[in-house]
Design an enzyme around this catalytic site. Structure first.
Site, mmCIF file in Angstrom:
data_model
loop_
_atom_site.group_PDB
_atom_site.id
_atom_site.type_symbol
_atom_site.label_atom_id
_atom_site.label_comp_id
_atom_site.label_asym_id
_atom_site.label_seq_id
_atom_site.Cartn_x
_atom_site.Cartn_y
_atom_site.Cartn_z
ATOM 1 N N ASN A 11 0.884 -1.165 0.000
ATOM 2 C CA ASN A 11 0.000 0.000 0.000
ATOM 3 C C ASN A 11 0.928 1.223 0.000
ATOM 4 O O ASN A 11 1.489 1.577 1.034
ATOM 5 C CB ASN A 11 -0.872 -0.045 1.258
ATOM 6 N N ARG A 38 -2.445 -2.280 -3.521
ATOM 7 C CA ARG A 38 -3.641 -1.450 -3.374
ATOM 8 C C ARG A 38 -3.539 -0.293 -4.369
ATOM 9 O O ARG A 38 -2.538 0.413 -4.403
ATOM 10 C CB ARG A 38 -3.708 -0.898 -1.967
ATOM 11 N N HIS A 45 -12.759 3.189 -0.564
ATOM 12 C CA HIS A 45 -12.696 2.254 0.577
ATOM 13 C C HIS A 45 -13.345 0.906 0.223
ATOM 14 O O HIS A 45 -13.822 0.184 1.085
ATOM 15 C CB HIS A 45 -13.384 2.833 1.836
ATOM 16 N N ARG A 63 -9.759 16.408 5.041
ATOM 17 C CA ARG A 63 -10.605 16.705 3.860
ATOM 18 C C ARG A 63 -11.993 17.113 4.328
ATOM 19 O O ARG A 63 -12.487 16.593 5.330
ATOM 20 C CB ARG A 63 -10.707 15.465 2.965
ATOM 21 N N GLU A 70 -8.103 -4.706 4.977
ATOM 22 C CA GLU A 70 -7.963 -4.491 3.531
ATOM 23 C C GLU A 70 -6.803 -5.312 2.960
ATOM 24 O O GLU A 70 -6.874 -5.782 1.828
ATOM 25 C CB GLU A 70 -7.726 -2.997 3.270
#
Ligand code: ADP
Length: 404
Positions: free
Chosen positions: A8, A92, A180, A240, A378
């Site tokens: 990742n 990823r 996600h 964000r 994940e």
């Protein structure tokens, strides 16, 4: 034993994990590691299955200039010191654009396509692709698999996938992708064991981490998401803003003279909990801070999760269960309780003791909507995808071989 490396990669760090393929076909996590400080003070750290420290080493900056070099160094360490030589690498990748609704084997032409989505995820996509490109060049026979954060949402209906913009923009890729997806896919895969009675029903999953979003699941598939074209929409996040009237962006351009680069930096790094509190992007720090601005940022986050739950409930035409996951969702009983109390109109009633204990089911037995905490994974999802694409490849090869 065969192993799969999962990566990742971000702008200044690359996280990696190694999974061993056990004789019964299960994947067992052997190593978790990361190289961070890329571009400043690179540091390789990793722990083993029992969390024992395997390495903690810093490097000169000019020896480890970029993400690809960092992953190569981690790969060499795995090979030379742990004798781990992975049979495949799963990466990823944040954006699969409109093309990819499932993981894909990395080739030069796949990479070429994925480069087109760099403008859609400028802070992630280039770093996701860089290690794949350099491994393809240096070890072309090592299978690599790209796993997308958007793929799980590609089955959305046209209603959920469009903005009310001229269709020509939709055709060129301006769509509500959602992100996600690897986390939601993992949760959907875990629900049949964790909560079989609701696994196929209408479930809202709240992935509340530094990045935060929510997903509406029906029959284990995503039907709606709070995120859209980029990872800026929906819930407020660490840095964000979440949902924002585009008029604000016009104002920042026309009245504040912001350039596209300044706007990008502002929207991705200066807003959300950090901008609102003026203190921190980190939820734990905000909860521990007595400044009223910290409390306001936390309240704002909780309020927006409640609003978005209402939207997803409307998309699902009802809710049969609610699931919390990711850093905040898995670890903060206080935030879960505050959110649950905003959802009482939907029929949510928490069991305070179960919530405080971080139990899997945290609602009361008479709660009309049961509530669960399910840790996401994940990386395991990526390892599973990588393995299954490898196995598909070998099945395809052996069936081709059998064809006269
Ligand atoms: P990401 O993977 O998006 O970087 P994580 O899923 O690791 O993020 O979540 C990070 C967030 O979770 C941070 O805001 C952190 O403060 C928050 N968090 C972790 N543990 C707790 C806790 N015990 N209480 C409140 N917030 C927590």
């Amino acid at each position: 034993m065969d192993t799969i490396l999962v990566t990742n990669a971000g702008s200044s760090s690359v996280k990696f994990q190694v999974f061993a393929l056990e004789p019964n076909g299960a994947l067992k996590r052997e190593v978790r590691g990361q190289v961070d400080g890329i571009g400043s003070r690179p540091r390789l750290r990793a722990t083993g299955a029992n969390r024992a420290v395997l390495v903690d080493r810093t490097y000169e900056n000019d020896k480890l200039r970029d993400v690809a070099a960092a992953l190569a160094t981690a790969g060499a360490w795995l090979r030379e010191e742990l004798r781990i030589d992975p049979i495949a690498i799963g990466h990823r990748v944040v954006h699969g654009g409109p093309d990819y609704s499932r993981p894909v084997r990395v080739t030069a032409s796949v990479l070429h396509r994925l480069e087109r989505y760099i403008p859609l995820a400028p802070l992630h996509q280039p770093y996701n692709l860089a290690p794949m490109r350099s491994i393809l060049a240096s070890m072309p026979s090592l299978p690599q698999v790209a796993c997308f954060d958007t793929a799980f949402h590609r089955g959305h209906s046209a209603l959920a996938d469009h903005y009310a913009l001229p269709v020509s923009l939709y055709e060129e890729g301006v769509r509500r992708y959602g992100f996600h997806g690897l986390s939601y896919e993992y949760i959907a895969s875990a629900l049949p064991q964790v909560a079989p009675e609701i696994a196929a029903k209408r479930v809202i999953v709240a992935h509340l981490g530094s990045g935060a979003s929510m997903c509406a699941l029906e029959h284990g598939r995503s039907v709606e998401s709070t995120l859209g074209f980029t990872a800026l929409d929906g819930l407020p996040m660490g840095t964000r803003p979440g949902q924002l009237d585009p008029g604000v962006v016009l104002y920042l351009i026309s009245e504040k003279g912001m350039s596209p680069a300044q706007l990008q930096d502002f929207l991705y790094r200066e807003c959300g909990l950090k901008g609102l509190s003026g203190i921190s992007n980190d939820m734990r720090e905000l909860q521990e801070n007595s400044d009223p601005r910290a409390a306001f940022a936390v309240d704002y986050f909780v309020y927006r999760v409640g609003l978005n739950a209402g939207m997803l409930a409307a998309a699902l035409q009802g809710v049969d269960a609610f699931v919390f996951t990711a850093g905040i969702g898995e670890n903060s009983p206080k935030i879960r309780a505050a959110i649950a109390s905003r959802l009482s109109w939907l029929g949510v009633s928490l069991d305070a003791a179960a919530n405080a204990d971080n139990r899997t089911k945290i609602s009361r037995s008479d709660s009309r909507v049961p509530v669960y905490v399910v840790p996401t994974d994940e990386e395991l999802m990526i390892a599973r995808h990588t393995l299954s694409l490898l196995q598909e490849g070998s099945t395809a090869q052996s069936s081709t071989a059998r064809t006269p």
